[in-house]
Design a protein around this motif. Sequence first.
Motif, PDB file in Angstrom:
ATOM      1  N   UNK A  64      15.710  -8.885   0.280  1.00 49.78           N
ATOM      2  CA  UNK A  64      15.326 -10.178  -0.288  1.00 49.78           C
ATOM      3  C   UNK A  64      14.161 -10.121  -1.270  1.00 49.78           C
ATOM      4  N   UNK A  65      13.435  -8.991  -1.324  1.00 48.31           N
ATOM      5  CA  UNK A  65      12.291  -8.929  -2.229  1.00 48.31           C
ATOM      6  C   UNK A  65      11.926  -7.501  -2.605  1.00 48.31           C
ATOM      7  N   UNK A  66      11.298  -7.390  -3.761  1.00 46.26           N
ATOM      8  CA  UNK A  66      10.712  -6.147  -4.219  1.00 46.26           C
ATOM      9  C   UNK A  66       9.269  -6.432  -4.598  1.00 46.26           C
ATOM     10  N   UNK A  67       8.335  -5.618  -4.115  1.00 41.96           N
ATOM     11  CA  UNK A  67       6.914  -5.839  -4.363  1.00 41.96           C
ATOM     12  C   UNK A  67       6.321  -4.540  -4.918  1.00 41.96           C
ATOM     13  N   UNK A  68       5.581  -4.672  -6.018  1.00 41.72           N
ATOM     14  CA  UNK A  68       4.905  -3.543  -6.627  1.00 41.72           C
ATOM     15  C   UNK A  68       3.470  -3.973  -6.920  1.00 41.72           C
ATOM     16  N   UNK A  69       2.503  -3.339  -6.273  1.00 39.86           N
ATOM     17  CA  UNK A  69       1.079  -3.625  -6.452  1.00 39.86           C
ATOM     18  C   UNK A  69       0.428  -2.361  -6.987  1.00 39.86           C
ATOM     19  N   UNK A  70      -0.364  -2.523  -8.044  1.00 42.18           N
ATOM     20  CA  UNK A  70      -0.991  -1.354  -8.628  1.00 42.18           C
ATOM     21  C   UNK A  70      -2.380  -1.674  -9.171  1.00 42.18           C
ATOM     22  N   UNK A  71      -3.208  -0.656  -9.225  1.00 42.37           N
ATOM     23  CA  UNK A  71      -4.582  -0.727  -9.700  1.00 42.37           C
ATOM     24  C   UNK A  71      -4.557  -0.998 -11.204  1.00 42.37           C
ATOM     25  N   UNK A  72      -5.304  -2.027 -11.654  1.00 46.54           N
ATOM     26  CA  UNK A  72      -5.332  -2.319 -13.090  1.00 46.54           C
ATOM     27  C   UNK A  72      -6.368  -1.479 -13.829  1.00 46.54           C
ATOM     28  N   UNK A  73      -7.028  -0.575 -13.116  1.00 43.01           N
ATOM     29  CA  UNK A  73      -8.041   0.330 -13.658  1.00 43.01           C
ATOM     30  C   UNK A  73      -9.251  -0.420 -14.214  1.00 43.01           C
ATOM     31  N   UNK A  74      -9.439  -1.670 -13.750  1.00 46.13           N
ATOM     32  CA  UNK A  74     -10.563  -2.491 -14.188  1.00 46.13           C
ATOM     33  C   UNK A  74     -11.100  -3.311 -13.018  1.00 46.13           C
ATOM     34  N   UNK A  75     -11.266  -2.680 -11.860  1.00 46.45           N
ATOM     35  CA  UNK A  75     -11.809  -3.328 -10.665  1.00 46.45           C
ATOM     36  C   UNK A  75     -10.874  -4.376 -10.057  1.00 46.45           C
ATOM     37  N   UNK A  76      -9.593  -4.328 -10.342  1.00 44.09           N
ATOM     38  CA  UNK A  76      -8.651  -5.301  -9.791  1.00 44.09           C
ATOM     39  C   UNK A  76      -7.278  -4.695  -9.577  1.00 44.09           C
ATOM     40  N   UNK A  77      -6.350  -5.535  -9.173  1.00 44.17           N
ATOM     41  CA  UNK A  77      -4.975  -5.111  -8.919  1.00 44.17           C
ATOM     42  C   UNK A  77      -4.004  -6.099  -9.554  1.00 44.17           C
ATOM     43  N   UNK A  78      -2.853  -5.602  -9.948  1.00 48.02           N
ATOM     44  CA  UNK A  78      -1.761  -6.425 -10.447  1.00 48.02           C
ATOM     45  C   UNK A  78      -0.616  -6.326  -9.453  1.00 48.02           C
ATOM     46  N   UNK A  79       0.113  -7.401  -9.309  1.00 45.24           N
ATOM     47  CA  UNK A  79       1.204  -7.464  -8.336  1.00 45.24           C
ATOM     48  C   UNK A  79       2.431  -8.050  -9.019  1.00 45.24           C
ATOM     49  N   UNK A  80       3.536  -7.341  -8.964  1.00 44.90           N
ATOM     50  CA  UNK A  80       4.804  -7.831  -9.479  1.00 44.90           C
ATOM     51  C   UNK A  80       5.744  -8.000  -8.293  1.00 44.90           C
ATOM     52  N   UNK A  81       6.339  -9.180  -8.190  1.00 43.09           N
ATOM     53  CA  UNK A  81       7.233  -9.463  -7.068  1.00 43.09           C
ATOM     54  C   UNK A  81       8.528 -10.046  -7.593  1.00 43.09           C
ATOM     55  N   UNK A  82       9.636  -9.531  -7.109  1.00 40.89           N
ATOM     56  CA  UNK A  82      10.943 -10.108  -7.398  1.00 40.89           C
ATOM     57  C   UNK A  82      11.504 -10.631  -6.088  1.00 40.89           C
ATOM     58  N   UNK A  83      11.802 -11.932  -6.066  1.00 36.90           N
ATOM     59  CA  UNK A  83      12.391 -12.548  -4.880  1.00 36.90           C
ATOM     60  C   UNK A  83      13.814 -12.964  -5.177  1.00 36.90           C
ATOM     61  N   UNK A  84      14.702 -12.658  -4.267  1.00 31.88           N
ATOM     62  CA  UNK A  84      16.091 -13.083  -4.396  1.00 31.88           C
ATOM     63  C   UNK A  84      16.266 -14.296  -3.513  1.00 31.88           C
ATOM     64  N   UNK A  85      16.412 -15.451  -4.127  1.00 35.07           N
ATOM     65  CA  UNK A  85      16.519 -16.702  -3.392  1.00 35.07           C
ATOM     66  C   UNK A  85      16.234 -17.851  -4.330  1.00 35.07           C
ATOM     67  N   UNK A  86      15.934 -18.977  -3.761  1.00 36.47           N
ATOM     68  CA  UNK A  86      15.698 -20.177  -4.557  1.00 36.47           C
ATOM     69  C   UNK A  86      14.262 -20.246  -5.059  1.00 36.47           C
ATOM     70  N   UNK A  87      14.026 -21.133  -6.003  1.00 37.59           N
ATOM     71  CA  UNK A  87      12.680 -21.368  -6.493  1.00 37.59           C
ATOM     72  C   UNK A  87      11.800 -21.897  -5.362  1.00 37.59           C
ATOM     73  N   UNK A  88      12.368 -22.686  -4.470  1.00 37.76           N
ATOM     74  CA  UNK A  88      11.626 -23.197  -3.317  1.00 37.76           C
ATOM     75  C   UNK A  88      11.199 -22.052  -2.395  1.00 37.76           C
ATOM     76  N   UNK A  89      12.069 -21.052  -2.232  1.00 42.25           N
ATOM     77  CA  UNK A  89      11.711 -19.868  -1.438  1.00 42.25           C
ATOM     78  C   UNK A  89      10.522 -19.149  -2.068  1.00 42.25           C
ATOM     79  N   UNK A  90      10.544 -19.016  -3.394  1.00 43.42           N
ATOM     80  CA  UNK A  90       9.445 -18.353  -4.102  1.00 43.42           C
ATOM     81  C   UNK A  90       8.148 -19.130  -3.939  1.00 43.42           C
TER      82      UNK A  90
END
Length: 80
Positions: free
Chosen positions: A11-37
């Motif tokens: 139902x989902x794919x999650x990728x979290x990675x270091x932005x190399x600037x004291x923070x993190x970026x997160x990409x998430x793909x959800x399979x479902x409705x907009x309400x689920x997201x």
Amino acid sequence: MHREIKYEDESKGIYIYDDLNQGYLCEIELKGSLEDAQAFINSITEKLRAKMVTHQFEWNEVDSNDFQIGEEYEVSFQEN
């Protein structure tokens, strides 16, 4: 050192990675409705706010060809 976390299930794919600037970026793909997201994002933001973690999420619905359809939504929390 580049740090990253990858997770995927049916139902989902999650990728979290270091932005190399004291923070993190997160990409998430959800399979479902907009309400689920929206429920998923709300759950995450509640937990981050409870820990006073600064965050910002932008999300939108895409069609089967990964083209954006509808509105783009945003939620953010900046620590004071």
